[in-house]
Write a protein that holds these residues in place. Structure first.
Motif, mmCIF file in Angstrom:
data_model
loop_
_atom_site.group_PDB
_atom_site.id
_atom_site.type_symbol
_atom_site.label_atom_id
_atom_site.label_comp_id
_atom_site.label_asym_id
_atom_site.label_seq_id
_atom_site.Cartn_x
_atom_site.Cartn_y
_atom_site.Cartn_z
ATOM 1 N N GLY A 27 -0.286 22.440 41.352
ATOM 2 C CA GLY A 27 -1.192 23.402 40.719
ATOM 3 C C GLY A 27 -1.974 22.771 39.576
ATOM 4 N N THR A 28 -1.302 21.926 38.777
ATOM 5 C CA THR A 28 -1.970 21.238 37.670
ATOM 6 C C THR A 28 -3.038 20.276 38.182
ATOM 7 N N LEU A 29 -2.705 19.511 39.216
ATOM 8 C CA LEU A 29 -3.690 18.591 39.794
ATOM 9 C C LEU A 29 -4.892 19.343 40.358
ATOM 10 N N SER A 30 -4.645 20.464 41.000
ATOM 11 C CA SER A 30 -5.751 21.261 41.540
ATOM 12 C C SER A 30 -6.631 21.800 40.422
ATOM 13 N N ALA A 31 -6.026 22.271 39.340
ATOM 14 C CA ALA A 31 -6.797 22.798 38.212
ATOM 15 C C ALA A 31 -7.654 21.696 37.578
ATOM 16 N N LEU A 32 -7.101 20.494 37.440
ATOM 17 C CA LEU A 32 -7.869 19.375 36.896
ATOM 18 C C LEU A 32 -9.034 19.011 37.807
ATOM 19 N N TRP A 33 -8.828 19.039 39.102
ATOM 20 C CA TRP A 33 -9.879 18.730 40.067
ATOM 21 C C TRP A 33 -11.025 19.733 39.947
ATOM 22 N N VAL A 34 -10.693 21.013 39.887
ATOM 23 C CA VAL A 34 -11.717 22.058 39.771
ATOM 24 C C VAL A 34 -12.473 21.912 38.452
ATOM 25 N N TYR A 35 -11.766 21.662 37.352
ATOM 26 C CA TYR A 35 -12.400 21.493 36.049
ATOM 27 C C TYR A 35 -13.386 20.321 36.063
ATOM 28 N N ALA A 36 -12.959 19.197 36.630
ATOM 29 C CA ALA A 36 -13.825 18.010 36.668
ATOM 30 C C ALA A 36 -15.062 18.259 37.519
ATOM 31 N N ARG A 37 -14.914 18.894 38.667
ATOM 32 C CA ARG A 37 -16.077 19.170 39.520
ATOM 33 C C ARG A 37 -17.045 20.119 38.836
ATOM 34 N N ARG A 38 -16.527 21.119 38.151
ATOM 35 C CA ARG A 38 -17.412 22.067 37.462
ATOM 36 C C ARG A 38 -18.127 21.414 36.292
ATOM 37 N N ARG A 39 -17.475 20.474 35.642
ATOM 38 C CA ARG A 39 -18.084 19.846 34.477
ATOM 39 C C ARG A 39 -19.072 18.748 34.865
ATOM 40 N N PHE A 40 -18.707 17.885 35.779
ATOM 41 C CA PHE A 40 -19.521 16.711 36.079
ATOM 42 C C PHE A 40 -20.518 16.917 37.213
ATOM 43 N N LEU A 41 -20.406 17.988 37.986
ATOM 44 C CA LEU A 41 -21.360 18.259 39.060
ATOM 45 C C LEU A 41 -22.196 19.502 38.765
#
Length: 122
Positions: A27-41
């Motif tokens: 769950g933590t890895l998924s949350a980090l992935w979503v955060y990074a995509r929303r921020r950098f894309l």
């Protein structure tokens, strides 16, 4: 949940703490992935600026859209070496006659929106 249920159905020893930690880690890895995509894309266009990832380009620096493809090695907005995969590139000519590459999932929509904002500004 499925792994723990499988252990219960198998009738062997169960490890609920291990399954809880595994679920929390995924769950933590998924949350980090979503955060990074929303921020950098992120692509956001306002009447005053164009946001590409973490970089902001004031639209008064944009002289126009370059209809040709940007040459190899052109600076990409947002800080990457190239436009993200599966994103269309839009070449922008700046006021100092340099060219930068903007990008979006729908390159045609970004191009039309930029044209509309630049027309409004002029």
């Amino acid at each position: 949940m499925l792994g723990y249920g499988g252990e219960l159905l198998a009738g062997g020893p169960t490890t609920p703490l291990l399954w809880l930690l595994t679920g929390a880690g995924l769950g933590t890895l998924s949350a980090l992935w979503v955060y990074a995509r929303r921020r950098f894309l992120r692509v956001r266009l306002t009447p005053a600026e164009l946001w590409q990832g973490t970089e902001c380009l004031p639209l008064d620096r944009v002289a126009g859209l370059d209809e040709t493809e940007a040459p190899f090695g052109t600076r990409v907005l947002g800080g990457g070496l190239s436009a993200p995969r599966r994103y269309a590139e839009v070449a922008l000519r700046l006021d100092d006659d340099s060219v930068v590459v903007a990008w979006a999932r729908d390159g045609r929509a970004l191009r039309e929106a930029l044209r509309a904002v630049l027309r409004e500004r002029a």
